[in-house]
Design an enzyme around this catalytic site. Structure first.
Site, PDB file in Angstrom:
ATOM      1  N   THR A 274      37.668  49.713  38.994  1.00  0.00           N
ATOM      2  CA  THR A 274      38.015  50.625  37.899  1.00  0.00           C
ATOM      3  C   THR A 274      38.991  51.673  38.417  1.00  0.00           C
ATOM      4  O   THR A 274      40.044  51.922  37.818  1.00  0.00           O
ATOM      5  CB  THR A 274      36.741  51.284  37.319  1.00  0.00           C
ATOM      6  OG1 THR A 274      35.961  50.256  36.713  1.00  0.00           O
ATOM      7  CG2 THR A 274      37.074  52.352  36.290  1.00  0.00           C
TER       8      THR A 274
ATOM      9  N   ASN B  60      36.303  37.881  32.656  1.00  0.00           N
ATOM     10  CA  ASN B  60      34.882  38.100  32.925  1.00  0.00           C
ATOM     11  C   ASN B  60      33.956  37.595  31.820  1.00  0.00           C
ATOM     12  O   ASN B  60      32.769  37.431  32.050  1.00  0.00           O
ATOM     13  CB  ASN B  60      34.620  39.588  33.185  1.00  0.00           C
ATOM     14  CG  ASN B  60      35.198  40.473  32.110  1.00  0.00           C
ATOM     15  OD1 ASN B  60      36.361  40.338  31.728  1.00  0.00           O
ATOM     16  ND2 ASN B  60      34.400  41.382  31.605  1.00  0.00           N
TER      17      ASN B  60
ATOM     18  N   GLN C 284      37.050  39.231  39.253  1.00  0.00           N
ATOM     19  CA  GLN C 284      36.179  38.069  39.040  1.00  0.00           C
ATOM     20  C   GLN C 284      36.693  36.818  39.746  1.00  0.00           C
ATOM     21  O   GLN C 284      36.040  35.778  39.693  1.00  0.00           O
ATOM     22  CB  GLN C 284      36.005  37.787  37.535  1.00  0.00           C
ATOM     23  CG  GLN C 284      35.343  38.904  36.759  1.00  0.00           C
ATOM     24  CD  GLN C 284      33.877  39.140  37.133  1.00  0.00           C
ATOM     25  OE1 GLN C 284      33.269  38.381  37.883  1.00  0.00           O
ATOM     26  NE2 GLN C 284      33.299  40.212  36.610  1.00  0.00           N
TER      27      GLN C 284
ATOM     28  N   SER D  63      36.462  44.635  43.669  1.00  0.00           N
ATOM     29  CA  SER D  63      35.222  45.425  43.775  1.00  0.00           C
ATOM     30  C   SER D  63      34.224  44.660  44.629  1.00  0.00           C
ATOM     31  O   SER D  63      33.909  43.501  44.321  1.00  0.00           O
ATOM     32  CB  SER D  63      34.568  45.588  42.389  1.00  0.00           C
ATOM     33  OG  SER D  63      35.021  46.740  41.744  1.00  0.00           O
TER      34      SER D  63
ATOM     35  N   CYS E 154      29.774  46.071  31.756  1.00  0.00           N
ATOM     36  CA  CYS E 154      30.594  47.276  31.880  1.00  0.00           C
ATOM     37  C   CYS E 154      30.975  47.808  30.503  1.00  0.00           C
ATOM     38  O   CYS E 154      31.371  48.936  30.358  1.00  0.00           O
ATOM     39  CB  CYS E 154      31.872  46.997  32.647  1.00  0.00           C
ATOM     40  SG  CYS E 154      31.669  45.866  33.978  1.00  0.00           S
TER      41      CYS E 154
END
Ligand code: PLP
Length: 378
Positions: free
Chosen positions: A70, A149, A178, A196, A320
């Site tokens: 993010t 995602n 992803q 991430s 999310c």
């Protein structure tokens, strides 16, 4: 408990977790401190940075440690748009991006940038002709995700990069959250990308932004000047060092896990699609770990709760963005109809899933199906 919600987050690898604790115990110092312990801590972090460069086979690119994708997406998009505004004001993206991209671009619209969205074809494929048609001298930034995602669609990053070679002014950013560790990364022609750690058995709060020509990025975070001045704030050394470990494990295991997860995915898909009223949404050629299907005519939440009561965690949408509207946006952009959207559920798999868990899913599915069969649009 059986966990099939690995696009939301994954279970940390035990080796990553224990290394994180150990580094926090032995190298809890500030990497910017001038004393011996600070220098040693900084060295540890720089070693991790060069290991990551090796893992990703990077050349000239810089690595900025962040708290997650993010932050990386915000930093790349805002920093590049502002840096390039003298050359143009148009940004190209898709409607199926994660909110960390879409909302950042909406923020940039408030600053006077314009946004154009690439369409998807009837079969859900990225429309390259439409994309080519959107390119104009005013375009300065293109941002797409590598793997979606919600549906697992794989976007044609290499083809987009190829087209963009004729537009040297355009910065091409890719959200690899992803895709990392699931499908091979495409780096050639990509100017920045984000990751991430917690999506591939690392920890929450670990992330990366990889950037070509970092000096061209406009600064968006101000403070003590850490991370080449682009991401101020005391370095989370244990997170950054163990991110490198999680990345190495994910890359070492990728080919084996990719084949294994793909087999699980195919097994789930061919099982559920035999049942009238079940609509398969994940596309052929999609990511190996994401299965999406609908109980047509029933709310996805009802199905998620029914599995949850049986100890099986699946999802309706990306965790999310719990708002249904977001899921609708993605599925609508991919031409999925209303009833299918409402009944859509997602299973996302990881290396910790087993054959026995797939069998348990099938048994639970049979029970749930017989409970709701009357209500299905067949
Ligand atoms: N991009 C994609 C495609 C995602 O799926 C997610 C999270 O689900 C993100 C970005 C944001 O990642 P994080 O919440 O770790 O910052």
């Amino acid at each position: 408990m059986i966990y099939f919600d690995n696009c939301a987050t994954t279970k940390p690898d035990a080796a990553v977790l224990s290394a994180f604790i150990k580094i926090n115990e032995t190298f809890y110092f500030n990497a910017a401190s001038p004393h011996e312990k600070g220098l040693e801590t900084n060295q540890l972090q720089e070693e991790a940075r060069s290991q990551i460069k090796n893992i990703l086979k990077l050349d000239q690119q810089s690595i900025v440690f962040t708290s997650g994708a993010t932050e990386s997406n915000n930093m790349a998009l805002t920093g590049m748009a502002r840096a390039k505004k003298a050359f143009g004001r148009t940004i190209i993206t898709t409607e199926i991006e994660h909110p960390s991209v879409l909302e950042t671009i909406r923020g940039l619209e408030q600053e006077g940038f314009a946004v154009k969205y690439v369409k998807f074809k009837e079969d859900g494929a990225f429309d390259m002709d439409h994309f080519r048609g959107l390119l104009s001298p005013d375009v300065i930034l293109v941002s797409v995700m590598h793997v979606n995602n919600v549906m697992g669609a794989v976007l044609p990053v290499a083809e987009i990069a190829e087209v963009l070679k004729r537009y040297p002014k355009v910065h091409f950013h890719v959200d690899c959250v992803q895709s990392f560790g699931k499908v091979p990364l495409v780096i050639d022609g990509v100017h920045s990308f984000s990751l991430s750690g917690h999506k591939f058995h690392g920890l929450k709060g670990q992330g990366l932004l990889v950037v070509n020509q970092l000096r061209n990025l406009a600064q968006t975070v101000y403070g003590g000047g850490q991370e080449y001045g682009f991401r101020s704030g005391t370095s989370n050394v244990a997170a950054n060092v163990t991110l490198s470990k999680a990345m190495r494990l994910a890359m070492e295991e990728m080919e084996m896990q990719r084949a294994r997860l793909y087999q699980f995915k195919q097994e789930i898909e061919s099982f559920v699609k035999q049942y009238p009223g079940i609509q398969l949404n994940s596309q052929a050629g999609g990511a190996p770990h994401i299965v999406n299907f609908s109980f047509v005519g029933i709310k996805g939440e009802v199905i998620v709760n029914a599995f949850s009561r049986r100890g099986i965690m699946i999802s309706t949408t990306s965790a999310c963005s719990s708002k249904r509207a977001k899921l609708n946006e993605t599925l609508t952009a991919l031409h999925v109809d209303e009833a299918t959207i409402t009944g859509s559920v997602r299973l996302s798999l990881s290396k910790y899933n087993t054959v026995e868990e797939i069998e348990a899913f099938k048994e639970a599915f049979k029970e749930i199906y017989s409970e709701v069969e009357e209500l299905l649009n067949k």
